[in-house]
Design a protein around this motif. Structure first.
Motif, short mmCIF file in Angstrom:
data_model
loop_
_atom_site.label_atom_id
_atom_site.label_comp_id
_atom_site.label_asym_id
_atom_site.label_seq_id
_atom_site.Cartn_x
_atom_site.Cartn_y
_atom_site.Cartn_z
N ASN A 23 0.81 -1.24 0.00
CA ASN A 23 0.00 0.00 0.00
C ASN A 23 0.84 1.28 0.00
N GLN A 24 1.91 1.29 -0.79
CA GLN A 24 2.75 2.49 -0.83
C GLN A 24 2.04 3.68 -1.48
N THR A 25 0.95 3.45 -2.15
CA THR A 25 0.18 4.55 -2.75
C THR A 25 -0.86 5.10 -1.78
N TYR A 239 6.04 -3.41 -9.08
CA TYR A 239 5.28 -2.62 -8.12
C TYR A 239 5.84 -1.21 -8.00
N ALA A 240 7.17 -1.09 -7.99
CA ALA A 240 7.79 0.23 -7.90
C ALA A 240 7.40 1.09 -9.10
N GLN A 241 7.36 0.49 -10.27
CA GLN A 241 6.97 1.24 -11.48
C GLN A 241 5.51 1.67 -11.40
N PHE A 242 4.65 0.79 -10.87
CA PHE A 242 3.24 1.16 -10.71
C PHE A 242 3.09 2.32 -9.73
N VAL A 243 3.81 2.27 -8.62
CA VAL A 243 3.74 3.36 -7.64
C VAL A 243 4.17 4.67 -8.27
N THR A 244 5.23 4.63 -9.07
CA THR A 244 5.71 5.84 -9.75
C THR A 244 4.64 6.38 -10.69
N GLN A 248 2.68 9.98 -10.25
CA GLN A 248 2.74 11.00 -11.32
C GLN A 248 1.34 11.40 -11.78
N GLU A 249 0.46 10.42 -11.89
CA GLU A 249 -0.90 10.72 -12.37
C GLU A 249 -1.74 11.44 -11.33
N ASN A 250 -1.36 11.31 -10.08
CA ASN A 250 -2.16 11.90 -9.01
C ASN A 250 -1.45 13.01 -8.25
N SER A 251 -0.38 13.52 -8.85
CA SER A 251 0.37 14.62 -8.19
C SER A 251 -0.27 15.97 -8.50
#
Length: 251
Positions: A23-25, A239-244, A248-251
């Motif tokens: 749940n890093q997002t 997973y790291a790429q998904f978090v990135t 980016q999409e929600n910044s």
């Protein structure tokens, strides 16, 4: 006709332990998948099928629906249990992978429509053109060959069809004859329940591809093409790429 989506969800994963609860997002991976699938316009119900109390509680925590199953060798068997014990009225059941947080709801709708419009098909799935040699040669990427009517002839981990006189690179990316199979399925209820009663078949055991059981026993699997693959999360790098991407999409 009631159409139900089922997300099979195991807690354990060899390459990325407890990945569905990462749940890093700020949201668990299973919540991302649930929310994406919930945007489908053709699903009447959506439920997570899990053998994990932790996942069950996590799904209930974000307001989702979940059903606790027994131990099963595959997601298909888990879905069959839910169909029998919970989804009594479901005539079509859609198997949605729990580790695809960016699954397109339009893909789900297209898959359901495909099965509805192909009465002779027992189940349906999706594929997308392979556009690079690395993916073509990767045995973890399943390929499918189809008949002219769009039904599946065979699934394999090897590059099929084999090009005897042409180097694959000369056909990629724009003239690719190869299709990458996407791991999403829609089943008619009677067929699903019958399929899970059949022991593993010879080709299924050799290739380790469960969908071959359906083909080997005479089923019709209809395949529709979509423009791009859905992205599964299998490794820490995935997973790291998904978090990135999410940040980016929600910044």
């Amino acid at each position: 006709m009631q159409v139900c989506g089922v997300i099979p969800a195991r807690l354990q994963s060899s390459r990325l332990p407890r990945k569905l609860l990462l749940n890093q997002t700020g949201k668990s991976l299973i919540q991302h998948t649930w929310e994406a699938a919930s945007s489908s316009e053709k699903l009447d119900r959506l439920i997570v099928a899990t053998d994990s109390l932790e996942i069950l509680e996590a799904v209930h925590g974000f307001g989702g629906k979940a059903f606790l199953t027994g131990e099963h060798p595959s997601g298909t068997d888990r879905i069959a249990e839910v169909a029998v014990k919970e989804l009594f009225d479901a005539e079509i059941l859609v198997n949605i992978q729990g580790d695809e947080p960016e699954i397109s709801p339009q893909f789900i709708d297209q898959l359901i429509e495909l099965l509805l419009q192909t009465p002779e098909a027992d189940m349906a799935t999706l594929a997308t053109p392979i556009r690079d040699v690395q993916q073509l040669q990767d045995s973890s990427c399943t390929k499918v060959v189809c008949r002219t009517d769009g039904s599946a002839m065979y699934f394999s981990r090897l590059p099929i069809p084999f090009t005897r006189d042409i180097e694959p690179a000369t056909l990629l990316p724009d003239q690719s004859p190869w299709l990458l199979h996407l791991g999403i399925y829609a089943y008619r209820r009677p067929f699903l329940l019958d399929l899970t009663k059949i022991p593993p078949t010879p080709m299924e055991q050799l290739e380790k591809l469960e969908q071959l059981r359906a083909l080997e026993t005479g089923a019709t699997i209809q395949v529709a093409q979509v423009a791009h693959p859905s992205v599964g999360i299998d490794t820490p790098e995935d997973y790291a790429q998904f978090v990135t991407r999410y940040n980016q999409e929600n910044s």
